[in-house]
Write a protein that holds these residues in place. Structure first.
Motif, short mmCIF file in Angstrom:
data_model
loop_
_atom_site.label_atom_id
_atom_site.label_comp_id
_atom_site.label_asym_id
_atom_site.label_seq_id
_atom_site.Cartn_x
_atom_site.Cartn_y
_atom_site.Cartn_z
N ASP A 35 0.83 -1.20 0.00
CA ASP A 35 0.00 0.00 0.00
C ASP A 35 0.87 1.26 0.00
O ASP A 35 0.57 2.24 -0.68
CB ASP A 35 -0.92 -0.02 1.24
CG ASP A 35 -2.03 1.01 1.16
OD1 ASP A 35 -2.47 1.34 0.03
OD2 ASP A 35 -2.49 1.46 2.22
N ASP A 99 -0.03 6.84 3.47
CA ASP A 99 -0.10 5.61 4.26
C ASP A 99 0.61 5.75 5.61
O ASP A 99 1.18 4.79 6.12
CB ASP A 99 0.47 4.43 3.46
CG ASP A 99 -0.07 3.09 3.96
OD1 ASP A 99 -1.22 3.05 4.43
OD2 ASP A 99 0.66 2.07 3.88
N HIS A 126 -5.15 5.99 5.90
CA HIS A 126 -6.30 5.26 6.45
C HIS A 126 -6.02 4.69 7.84
O HIS A 126 -6.65 3.71 8.24
CB HIS A 126 -6.75 4.15 5.47
CG HIS A 126 -5.80 3.00 5.38
ND1 HIS A 126 -6.19 1.68 5.49
CD2 HIS A 126 -4.45 2.96 5.21
CE1 HIS A 126 -5.14 0.89 5.38
NE2 HIS A 126 -4.09 1.63 5.20
N HIS A 127 -5.05 5.29 8.57
CA HIS A 127 -4.81 4.85 9.95
C HIS A 127 -5.53 5.78 10.92
O HIS A 127 -5.70 6.96 10.63
CB HIS A 127 -3.31 4.84 10.25
CG HIS A 127 -2.56 3.84 9.42
ND1 HIS A 127 -1.95 4.17 8.23
CD2 HIS A 127 -2.36 2.51 9.59
CE1 HIS A 127 -1.39 3.09 7.71
NE2 HIS A 127 -1.63 2.07 8.52
N THR A 146 -4.70 3.02 1.75
CA THR A 146 -4.43 4.38 1.28
C THR A 146 -4.69 4.47 -0.22
O THR A 146 -5.15 5.49 -0.71
CB THR A 146 -2.97 4.77 1.61
OG1 THR A 146 -2.85 4.80 3.03
CG2 THR A 146 -2.61 6.13 1.04
N ASP A 178 -3.30 -4.74 1.18
CA ASP A 178 -3.84 -4.35 2.49
C ASP A 178 -5.10 -5.12 2.88
O ASP A 178 -5.55 -5.02 4.02
CB ASP A 178 -4.12 -2.84 2.53
CG ASP A 178 -3.00 -2.07 3.22
OD1 ASP A 178 -1.87 -2.59 3.28
OD2 ASP A 178 -3.25 -0.94 3.71
MN MN Z 1 -2.05 0.84 4.28
#
Ligand code: MN
Length: 357
Positions: A35, A99, A126-127, A146, A178
Motif C-alpha cells: 500500500d 499511508d 487510512h490509519h 491508502t 492491504d
Molecule cells: Mn495501508
C-alpha cells in the motif's frame, strides 16, 4: 459510481496546493508495504502527468516483490541516499505523506527531515488518529487502504479522467495487499467499485497477484513444507499451534533474511484455530529467540506478548523476544497458552451475523 469524500473546501485547498507546487516529494512509512509503495507510485505518476517534478522517498528498503511497480526503482532511501534526500526535501514546495499518520512512522531520520522541510504538507491515509500538522489531511480509517483513499481523491478532483493502466496497477496493488487479496478489511461495496474503476483501465489483476504473492524461492517453499510437516505442534484442546525454527534448520534451506515472514499465519488456516505462535532463533544475536503471534477474533496477542514475551503490538498480530534456549522458550509458550485457556479452549461458535430483533 464512487461517492465523493472531499468537501468543496478541501477540493479547493488540494487544487491550490497542487497548482502552486512545482517540486513534489512523496514519502511513506518505514518497512514499506504494497500500500505504501503502491500509493507512492500512483501519486508519482499522477503528479508527473500534471507536469510536476516528483521524488519518492522511503525511510528504508522494501521487499523485492514490489520492485516491479512503476517508479519503485527510483525511490530514494533515507537511510542511505542522504544527499539526494536532503536536496529533494529542501527544494520541495509540496510534501505528500502517504499511508502514515504520525511522524514516528517515517522513522527518526526521515521524520526529522520532513519536519524541518519548508514545503507545504498533505496527508492521505487510512490509519486512526492522524497526528502531523498539514495543510490538508484526508484520513479515512474505514477504508481498506491508502490506495483506495487516493483513488477516491483522484475521482473527486476529476483526475481519474485519463487514469493510466500504470497508475491503476499501482493502486490495485495497495488495495490487494492491504486486504490480503480481499480476504479482510474489504466488506464495503465501495472497495469493489474502486476495483472496478481500476480494472476498466485494462490492468491484468491476475498478473499483479502473481507478481506479489507467487514469489517464493524453492528453498522457501521446501522450508514451509518442513516447518508444517515436521515442526508444527498443535496444542490439542487449546486451539493453538506452535512452530519453532533454529538457525541450524534455516541453513538447510539456504533462504534469505525475511523468508520466515508469514509462516506464523499458516496454522490459523486449520479449522477452529485461534492462536499461532512462531519461535525462531535470531540470526545475529546468539541466545535470543524471536517470538511472533497471530490470532483470530478477540484473542489479545498484544496482551499475551506483553505478559510472556517482552513485547506487544496489535490485537491479532504481535511479537516479542526471549533470552533463553529454544527448549526453555517452548516451555514459556506452553505456560502462556495454559494461562489463556479460558479464551482458547473450545466454546460454542459465534453467529456469522446478528439476528434482527
Ligand atoms: Mn495501508
Amino acid at each position: 459510481m464512487l461517492q465523493p469524500i472531499l468537501t468543496q473546501e478541501e477540493k479547493e485547498t488540494l487544487c491550490g496546493l497542487v497548482t502552486e507546487a512545482q517540486r513534489v516529494v512523496v514519502v511513506c512509512h518505514q518497512n514499506p508495504d504494497g500500500d505504501a509503495i503502491g500509493s507512492m507510485a500512483a501519486m508519482t505518476l499522477l503528479m508527473r502527468r500534471m507536469g510536476k517534478q516528483v521524488t519518492g522517498i522511503a525511510p528504508n528498503n522494501f521487499p523485492d516483490f514490489l520492485h516491479w511497480l512503476p517508479t519503485a526503482d527510483e525511490v530514494l532511501m533515507a537511510f542511505k541516499h542522504h544527499d539526494s534526500v536532503d536536496r529533494a526535501l529542501e527544494e520541495a514546495d509540496l510534501i505528500m505523506m502517504l499511508d502514515l499518520n504520525t511522524q514516528s512512522r517515517m522513522g527518526d531520520l526521515l521524520g526529522a527531515k520532513v519536519e524541518a522541510a519548508r514545503g507545504r504538507r498533505i496527508m492521505i491515509d487510512h490509519h486512526l488518529d492522524p497526528d502531523i500538522p498539514c495543510e490538508l489531511v484526508v484520513s479515512h480509517p474505514e477504508m481498506s487502504s491508502t490506495c483506495e483513499v487516493l483513488l477516491r481523491v483522484m475521482a473527486d478532483m476529476g483526475w481519474t479522467e485519463g487514469l493510466t493502466a500504470e497508475e491503476a496497477s499501482a493502486l490495485y496493488t495497495g488495495l490487494m495487499t492491504d486486504t490480503g487479496n480481499f480476504s479482510y478489511a474489504s466488506n464495503r461495496p465501495e472497495v469493489f467499485e474502486a476495483v472496478s474503476v481500476l480494472l476498466a483501465t485494462g490492468i491484468d489483476k491476475d498478473r499483479i497477484y502473481r507478481n506479489v504473492f507467487f514469489t517464493y524461492s524453492e528453498g522457501r517453499m521446501r522450508m514451509m513444507g518442513y516447518l508444517l510437516y515436521v515442526k508444527m505442534e498443535v496444542l490439542k484442546g487449546m486451539n493453538a499451534a506452535l512452530i519453532t525454527m533454529t538457525n541450524e534448520e534455516r541453513k538447510l534451506f539456504q533462504v534469505k533474511n525475511g523468508a520466515t515472514e508469514g509462516i506464523v499465519n499458516l496454522p490459523l488456516q486449520i479449522e477452529g484455530m485461534k492462536l499461532s505462535i512462531f519461535l525462531r532463533e535470531d540470526t545475529e544475536q546468539k541466545g535470543l529467540i524471536r517470538v511472533s503471534t497471530r490470532s483470530v477474533d478477540d484473542f489479545p496477542c498484544n496482551e499475551l506478548c506483553a505478559r510472556f514475551f517482552n513485547g506487544g503490538g496489535h490485537k491479532n498480530a504481535s511479537g516479542g523476544s526471549l533470552r533463553m534456549t529454544m527448549l526453555e522458550a517452548t516451555k514459556v509458550v506452553k505456560e502462556a497458552v495454559k494461562a489463556y485457556s479460558d479464551k482458547l479452549a473450545d466454546s460454542p461458535p459465534a453467529p456469522l451475523c446478528e439476528r434482527g430483533e
